[in-house]
Design a protein around this motif. Structure first.
Motif, short mmCIF file in Angstrom:
data_model
loop_
_atom_site.label_atom_id
_atom_site.label_comp_id
_atom_site.label_asym_id
_atom_site.label_seq_id
_atom_site.Cartn_x
_atom_site.Cartn_y
_atom_site.Cartn_z
N SER A 455 -19.78 40.95 3.50
CA SER A 455 -21.12 41.10 4.06
C SER A 455 -22.19 40.65 3.09
O SER A 455 -23.17 39.99 3.49
CB SER A 455 -21.36 42.56 4.46
OG SER A 455 -20.46 42.97 5.46
N GLY A 457 -21.84 38.49 0.78
CA GLY A 457 -21.64 37.10 0.38
C GLY A 457 -21.15 36.94 -1.04
O GLY A 457 -21.23 35.83 -1.59
N ARG A 550 -24.07 40.84 12.67
CA ARG A 550 -22.89 39.99 12.75
C ARG A 550 -22.01 40.15 11.50
O ARG A 550 -20.78 40.17 11.58
CB ARG A 550 -23.30 38.52 12.91
CG ARG A 550 -23.80 38.14 14.29
CD ARG A 550 -23.86 36.64 14.47
NE ARG A 550 -24.81 36.01 13.54
CZ ARG A 550 -26.10 35.84 13.79
NH1 ARG A 550 -26.60 36.22 14.96
NH2 ARG A 550 -26.88 35.26 12.92
N LEU A 551 -22.63 40.27 10.33
CA LEU A 551 -21.89 40.34 9.08
C LEU A 551 -21.25 41.71 8.84
O LEU A 551 -20.29 41.81 8.08
CB LEU A 551 -22.82 40.00 7.90
CG LEU A 551 -23.25 38.53 7.81
CD1 LEU A 551 -24.37 38.37 6.79
CD2 LEU A 551 -22.06 37.66 7.42
N THR A 552 -21.78 42.74 9.48
CA THR A 552 -21.21 44.07 9.28
C THR A 552 -20.42 44.56 10.49
O THR A 552 -19.33 45.14 10.34
CB THR A 552 -22.31 45.10 8.96
OG1 THR A 552 -23.34 45.03 9.96
CG2 THR A 552 -22.90 44.84 7.59
N SER A 554 -19.69 42.56 13.28
CA SER A 554 -19.01 41.45 13.98
C SER A 554 -19.44 41.32 15.43
O SER A 554 -18.63 41.02 16.31
CB SER A 554 -17.49 41.61 13.89
OG SER A 554 -17.07 41.62 12.55
#
Length: 874
Positions: A455, A457, A550-552, A554
């Motif tokens: 998440s 990066g 979206r990053l955590t 989905s």
């Protein structure tokens, strides 16, 4: 149909990914009790154990047939001793706990062999045979003689330390070059060996003398006269002898024999002229073998006496006697055991592994006691399915990927977890054992840590690497797993410590987990990096919020969730802004406050600089003689040095912050070389008041590592004390460890207090060039980890000072060529002229407080990383 095709494509893509092997390896490493340390009290680091972990990852990624996977772990050296891709699997036999200084060699080896037998049975056969060690199994039809018959297959095993992790061709190339070097240096080495023997004779005798007399007698026998068992006992003794000798400084051991010291130095210089001829050492393997080609049987001890038990299979199966063929270097017994375990007619092996694969996908196996298929375990929920999957595995030539593909594309696996129980399920199967929906479950400890890095990066992709520190951004699989000091986050979320086979993980929910996620430095750093990733220039707030979801989670955020997030960001910004208020200015005098400490045993008071956590650290001014000395010494890789201080520590931090006395520390990235000498605080994983040295340097594989070397000497508060650390990073001759640190502690408030000592090994083989990093007193140049207390004297000396030259025992005055900081009221300033307050961190390391808006984003990201939707798999 389109949906089926898409699912099949995704499954094939995931199975082809190198990360498939990493995930599968993590579950297998739990079962085989993998760790990077010995355990017991010392918990010494195993620098080469990771090669077994890499072998497991590669085996899964290559879809190595499971029957071959088993064979190579039990008998890879008997299958192909020239191929490290085969014999490295025998590291499985070395993963148990080991105590380096255990003097009861017989008991120690019995424990090692019993543990090896138990894990072999549990991992491959799903049988808990441990109960049959002392008597016939009370619940399963396993006889006591079956246990020792199984153990006899393994009884002749050894743990060699001289095997290279290299192909036969590479080893031959190395030995060809080595023979040339040996020939050219034979006369020099012969004379050096003679001097070396004089120096270490007493050390060897002392190490051997710690063992019982009968074990000593076995050790002193010639190799030709030793039985296999006596050779095993001698090998345990030799490991301790090598360890003790490897710690010795030959020049110091020679003492006042000046002619030998001078000759030793001359010979070293002569030998150095041939250095270019000497080939670089081959990497060491972490493998097992047989101590002899002659077998050693297990002994069954009963009231009637001892009975030798030869290898045999479980009586209940009636499979007949094993066919054993010895090799040039082994008894052949372990290969016979491996062949029987993976024989198609063996009813256990295929069922055990497909059950583990089912467990990997659904959280619980068809048999929910994966290491015990006996009466103490539970019966399978779907017995016909278990048998069918086992048959499919064998029919598909033991391909594990074929079973993964079969399960992952099934309609059972593709169910949703968001399904209300049907009326029948409410009464017949309320616990979902029959899988009428997908079972929701929390991410494992490693998945939680890695998901945070994904998440934010920051996740570093480097497959099959040496162990990394807990502070690194590598996958959790690659962290250094020390049995006695596990990673705090992984341990809190139920990762095993490697003492026993762990087929399943108990998923606990504790306040410690919540507190660690909310207040822990690890999560806060990930939230900061996550926020920085989201708040790119010119990116709209709504876009950043959608990216965060979206990053955590989905998925896309709903309109309501976007509105809630925007409202949270604004309210949090206002709250932070109101709490900050006007910036407060702090003034600091150019001189330190005055304190007084007793000067060792002389009963005199000496002036000390009173430092507090509000002060900055002191630095040694560039251009001074001390700075030039420090630059000169620190430009020599592997240089050894000694730090000493007469100090008093007044308080501890209520966090994990280190009370740093003296340091050469560039930054907190854990990627730049450096060292720091200090004392732990209240929330340290090494316990409070622990005298430690923190090192960042390169290990034997030339990888940057961060390591804390803890003495377990406890520094008292509000008392004058003498603290010291003699730090060596030069590896021992056998390369077993990176170096070691000898710590010293003496309470100066008690007249007759003894000098406490502790010598601890570490894995750092080189600190590198530190010449551009200024030494700091009372903190670090990063503006953190300050010392709260007084410092009367601080001395840094090149080399490892013997006890007789340490401050408490040496005559007054400085050791030649040392930095010796002493405080005096005879000058206008309490500080010596070579010291100055350290200013703000250099611009490239400066990181000021975030703006209220940026801080609000960090809080938002922190909340997402703590959410159930992030932590649970649905």
């Amino acid at each position: 149909k389109d949906s089926d095709a898409a699912v099949n494509a995704i499954v094939d893509e995931l199975l082809a990914s190198e990360h498939y092997g990493e995930r599968s390896a993590q579950l297998w490493l739990d079962v085989v009790r993998y760790a990077d340390s010995d355990g017991y009290r010392q918990d010494a680091y195993r620098p080469d154990a990771w090669r077994y972990r890499t072998w497991v990852i590669d085996s899964f990624n290559q879809d190595k047939p499971y029957d071959q996977f088993v064979r190579e772990q039990l008998a890879g050296d008997e299958i192909d001793p020239g191929d490290p891709d085969v014999f490295t699997g025998t590291g499985f036999l070395r993963l148990g706990v080991y105590e380096y200084n255990q003097r009861n060699a017989r008991m120690h080896w019995d424990l090692i062999l019993s543990e090896m037998t138990n894990v072999t049975s549990e991992a491959f056969l799903g049988l808990g045979m441990g109960c049959a060690q002392c008597h016939d199994h009370k619940f399963d039809p396993i006889l006591q003689k079956d246990y020792y018959a199984m153990q006899s297959f393994l009884a002749t095993v050894s743990w060699p330390t001289d095997v290279a992790h290299a192909s036969a061709e590479r080893r031959e190339e190395y030995h060809r070059a080595e023979r040339e070097w040996l020939k050219k240096t034979a006369q020099i080495r012969e004379e050096m060996d003679a001097i070396h023997e004089v120096a270490i004779r007493g050390t060897r005798s002392y190490a051997i003398g710690q063992f019982p007399e009968d074990i000593q007698a076995m050790y002193h026998k010639s190799a030709e006269d030793q039985t296999p068992y006596e050779a095993q006992m001698a090998a345990l003794v030799q490991r301790q002898v090598d360890y003790q000798i490897g710690r010795q400084d030959i020049v110091k051991k020679l003492g006042d024999r000046s002619e030998l010291v001078d000759r030793w130095k001359e010979l070293n210089q002569e030998l150095a002229t041939y250095q270019k001829l000497k080939p670089a050492p081959l990497p060491s393997a972490f493998v097992a073998g047989d101590i002899s080609t002659s077998p050693h049987d297990s002994l069954l001890q009963t009231r009637e006496g001892e009975t030798a038990v030869t290898p045999a299979f479980l009586s209940l199966l009636g499979h007949g006697d094993p066919e054993i063929t010895a090799t040039d270097q082994t008894t052949g017994r372990r290969r016979a055991l491996a062949d029987w375990i993976v024989a198609p007619e063996n009813p256990f092996t295929a069922r055990v592994i497909v059950n583990r694969i089912w467990q990997q996908h659904f959280g619980t196996g068809l048999v929910d006691t994966p290491n015990d298929f006996g009466n103490l375990g539970t019966p399978p929920s779907h017995p016909e399915l278990l048998d069918w999957l086992a048959g499919r595995l064998i029919d598909n030539e033991w391909s594990l990927k074929s079973i993964h593909r079969l399960i992952a594309t099934s309609s059972t696996y593709r169910q949703t977890s968001r399904r209300d129980p049907p009326s029948l399920a409410r009464t017949v199967d309320p616990s979902n054992r029959l899988l009428w929906r997908f079972p929701p479950r929390r991410l494992s400890a490693e998945e939680i840590r890695d998901a945070m890095l994904v998440s934010s990066g920051e996740l570093t992709h480097e497959v099959g690497r040496a162990p990394a520190s807990s502070e690194s951004t590598h996958r959790a699989l690659y962290l250094k797993r020390m049995r006695n000091t596990p990673d705090r986050l992984l341990s809190a979320f139920d990762a095993p410590q490697g003492f026993n086979s762990m087929p399943t993980r108990t998923t606990t929910t504790t306040p410690t987990q919540s507190l660690l996620l909310i207040n822990g430095d690890w999560t806060l750093k990930r939230a900061e990096a996550f926020a920085e990733r989201l708040t790119q220039p010119a990116r709209k707030v709504e876009e950043a919020i959608q990216a965060a979801y979206r990053l955590t989670w989905s998925r896309e955020a709903t309109a309501d969730e976007v509105d809630i997030a925007k409202a949270f960001l604004e309210s949090q910004r206002q709250l932070i802004e109101s709490e900050l208020g006007p910036e407060s200015s702090t003034n600091r005098d150019d001189t330190a406050s005055e304190s007084r400490l007793k000067e060792l045993d002389r009963g005199q008071e000496t002036v000390a600089a009173l430092l507090t956590t509000g002060n900055a650290a002191l630095k040694i001014e560039r251009g001074s003689e001390w700075q030039e000395l420090a630059v000169q010494e620190s430009s020599i890789e592997n240089a050894s040095f000694t730090i000493e201080g007469i100090v008093q520590l007044d308080s501890l931090y209520d966090s994990g912050t280190v009370n740093t006395l003296f340091a050469r520390w560039k930054d907190d990235s854990m990627k730049s070389p450096g060292w720091a000498f200090g004392v732990t605080s209240l929330k340290s994983r090494y316990q409070p008041r622990n005298l430690i040295v923190q090192l960042v340097g390169r290990d034997r594989d030339n990888s940057i590592q961060y390591e804390v070397v803890a003495s377990n000497l406890r520094v008292p508060l509000n008392r004058p004390v003498y603290l010291a650390a003699a730090i060596r990073t030069t590896p021992t001759s056998d390369g077993a460890i990176g170096g070691e640190i000898t710590f010293y502690l003496k309470d100066l408030s008690e007249k007759n207090a003894e000098l406490q000592t502790a010598t601890i090994p570490h894995s750092i083989a080189s600190l590198g060039d530190l010449s551009q990093i200024e030494p700091t007193l009372g903190g670090r140049r990063t503006g953190r980890h300050f010392w709260d207390g007084s410092v009367a004297r601080l001395r840094w000396s090149p080399g490892l000072l013997p006890k007789t030259k340490l401050i408490p025992f040496a005559a007054s005055g400085s050791h030649p060529s040392s930095i010796d900081l002493q405080f005096s009221t005879r000058s206008e300033s309490l500080l010596p002229e070579q010291l100055a307050w350290l200013g703000a961190p250099e611009p490239d390391h400066e990181k000021g407080s975030p703006s209220p808006q940026a801080a609000a984003w960090v809080d938002f990201c922190h909340a997402l990383l703590n959410s159930n939707e992030f932590l649970y798999l649905h």
